[in-house]
Design a protein around this motif. Structure first.
Motif: not given
Length: 438
Positions: A1, A27, A94-95, A153, A172, A187, A233
Motif C-alpha cells: 500500500m 497510506r 500503489d497496488g 495498480y 487503487k 492518491s 478505501e
C-alpha cells in the motif's frame, strides 16, 4: 500500500511536492521518496521512514524544478529509476501484482535480467513494473502491464517531458487537481485543500495521462474490465478528508454508522470509537441513536497505523502503543464502540475489550463499518493470506462466534448492501472480494 503524488508547477515545485506527498503518509510509513527534474537532470532521493522526518528541508531549497513525483510506501523503496531507449524515468506505484512470481519468470525466460538486489529471487513489484515500462515505452508498457498482470495498480512516473499517471481497474484511487500555479495527481484529495488545489476529477480506470505545462492530456484510454472500486478505501484506508471517486470518505462513514444504529439498537450510555478510522462511524451512530458521543480513547499523536505494519508482532505492539484509555469516562458505563473492520481480531480481543473491561466498563458492544472479512485481499492490503482472517483462522460458522471469542456483549456488522447505499455505487462496481463476494 502506497500514496503517490505528481506535480507540474509554473514555479519551483519542491515545497508543494513534499507537502502534498506528506498528506498521504497514512497510506504507508515504511519508506518514502521523491524525484524532480532539476536543470534537465533527474534528482531523486528515498529513505526508510516517514517523509517529514527524512527530508532535509534546508538542502531541498536549492532544488529547482517544475516537474516532480513523491511516494510513501508500506512495502518497498520507491521511486525506482530506469534508463531505456525511451529515455530515463522514475516510477512510483500503489497496488499489488498478484502474479509477480509468474511475471518475473516470464521476463527471465524472455532474456531479461534484474540487478542491484541483495536477494536475487525477490524482485519488488515496482521493479517488475519498471522493467515492463522500460522495455515497451510509456503507453505500450502500461498496456502490456495491464494485459500481463493479475492485481491492480495506480502509478506515476517522472520523465523530462512531464508526469505520466495511469490507473488500473479502479481499486487503487487516483485523482487530479489544479490551482493557478500547478497541475497535480494524487492518491487522495486530502493532499489538496491546504495547498490551495481544487479537485479536477478522478483519473478514469484504464486512463493514461501526461501532466505538464499544458495541463492534463489523456494519452490513451484502455478498455479494462470489469471496473471495480476499492470499497476498503472508504471503509478504512483513505483519510476522512478525502473524496474517492466522488464519494466523501467522512460522509460514507457517517452513513454507515447511521445504518448500524438503525439495524443494531442497544441501550447504552455512550458511543465511542477506535480512532482514527472509527470516528465517522461513531458520529453517525450517535446522531441516529441519540446516545452521546464521548471519546474514551485518545490516539497517541506519534503512533503509526497498526493495520499497515508488516508483521503480526509489529501490529500488536503498535496497537497497544497508539491508544490511551480515559478510565474516568469508562467506569460504570455501557459502551458502544465503533471500528472500521475486524480482520485478525487480535487487537480487539487482546487490547481493546480487556482494557475497557479492566477500566470498569459494564458492557461493550461493537459496531463494525464493513461486513465480516472472510478472505484475503490481493490488491495491496496487508492481509495476503486467507488464514490470517479471524473468521477463517478460528473455523467460525457464524457472527455470534465472533462475539464470544472477542469477549463482546454484542456485535453488529455492516452488510454489502450498506456499502452500496453509502457509496452510491452499484454492487457490481464495488470490489467485495475480501468479504467473499466475487
Amino acid at each position: 500500500m502506497s500514496g503517490i503524488f505528481g506535480i507540474y508547477s509554473k514555479k519551483d515545485c519542491i515545497d508543494d511536492l513534499i507537502w502534498g506527498t506528506s498528506y498521504l503518509q497514512h497510506r504507508g510509513q515504511k519508506y518514502c521518496g521523491w524525484a524532480v527534474v532539476n536543470d534537465n537532470k533527474m534528482v531523486y532521493d528515498h529513505h526508510k521512514g516517514k517523509l517529514r522526518e527524512k527530508v532535509n528541508f534546508d538542502q531541498i531549497k536549492s532544488i529547482k524544478g517544475r516537474l516532480g513525483i513523491g511516494v510513501v510506501s508500506s512495502g518497498d523503496r520507491q521511486p525506482v529509476s530506469e534508463l531505456s531507449k525511451y529515455g530515463e524515468f522514475l516510477l512510483a506505484y500503489d497496488g499489488n501484482v498478484m502474479s509477480a512470481g509468474e511475471l518475473k519468470e516470464d521476463l527471465l525466460q524472455e532474456g531479461h535480467s534484474f540487478t542491484g538486489h541483495y536477494d536475487p529471487t525477490y524482485i519488488p513489484d515496482v521493479v517488475l513494473i519498471g522493467k515492463i515500462l522500460a522495455l515497451n515505452g510509456p503507453i505500450d508498457g502500461i498496456e502490456q502491464l495491464s494485459e500481463r498482470m493479475d492485481g491492480d495498480y495506480s502509478l506515476v512516473f517522472l520523465t523530462k517531458e512531464g508526469v505520466v499517471a495511469a490507473r488500473g481497474w479502479g481499486r487503487k484511487p487516483l485523482i487530479l487537481g489544479r490551482s493557478e500555479d500547478c497541475y497535480v495527481v494524487s492518491s487522495e484529495s486530502c493532499a489538496f485543500p491546504n495547498l490551495g488545489i481544487e479537485i479536477e476529477r478522478d483519473v478514469k480506470p484504464g486512463e493514461i495521462l501526461l501532466i505538464n505545462e499544458n495541463g492534463f492530456d489523456t494519452l490513451k484510454q484502455l478498455d479494462l474490465k470489469p471496473v471495480k472500486y476499492g470499497s476498503f478505501e472508504w471503509v478504512y484506508t483513505a483519510n476522512s478528508a478525502s473524496i474517492i471517486d466522488g464519494v466523501s470518505v467522512e460522509e460514507f462513514r457517517n452513513k454507515i454508522g447511521a445504518i448500524l444504529a438503525e439495524r443494531y439498537p442497544v441501550d447504552a450510555d455512550l458511543v465511542s470509537e477506535i480512532p482514527n478510522s472509527g470516528i465517522g462511524y461513531a458520529i453517525g451512530y450517535a446522531n441516529v441513536s441519540g446516545i452521546p458521543h464521548v471519546r474514551i480513547f485518545v490516539k497517541y499523536d506519534y503512533a503509526d497505523r497498526s493495520f499497515t505494519q508488516a508483521t503480526a508482532q509489529e501490529r500488536e505492539v503498535e496497537a497497544k502503543r497508539k491508544l490511551i484509555p480515559l478510565p474516568s469516562l469508562i467506569k460504570g458505563k455501557r459502551i458502544v464502540i465503533t471500528d472500521d473492520s475486524i480482520v485478525r481480531g487480535t487487537q480487539t480481543r487482546e487490547s481493546h475489550v480487556p482494557r475497557l473491561k479492566s477500566a470498569g466498563a459494564l458492557e461493550v458492544h461493537a459496531r463494525i463499518g464493513c461486513p465480516l472479512l472472510r478472505d484475503k485481499c490481493g490488491y495491496g492490503k496487508t492481509t495476503k493470506k486467507k488464514e490470517e482472517i479471524l473468521f477463517v483462522r478460528m473455523g467460525m460458522s457464524k457472527e455470534d462466534d465472533v462475539k464470544k471469542y472477542l469477549g463482546l456483549d454484542s456485535v453488529g456488522f455492516a452488510l454489502p448492501e450498506d456499502l452500496v447505499s453509502a457509496s452510491g455505487k452499484s454492487l457490481k462496481e464495488l470490489c467485495l472480494s475480501c468479504w467473499g463476494i466475487k
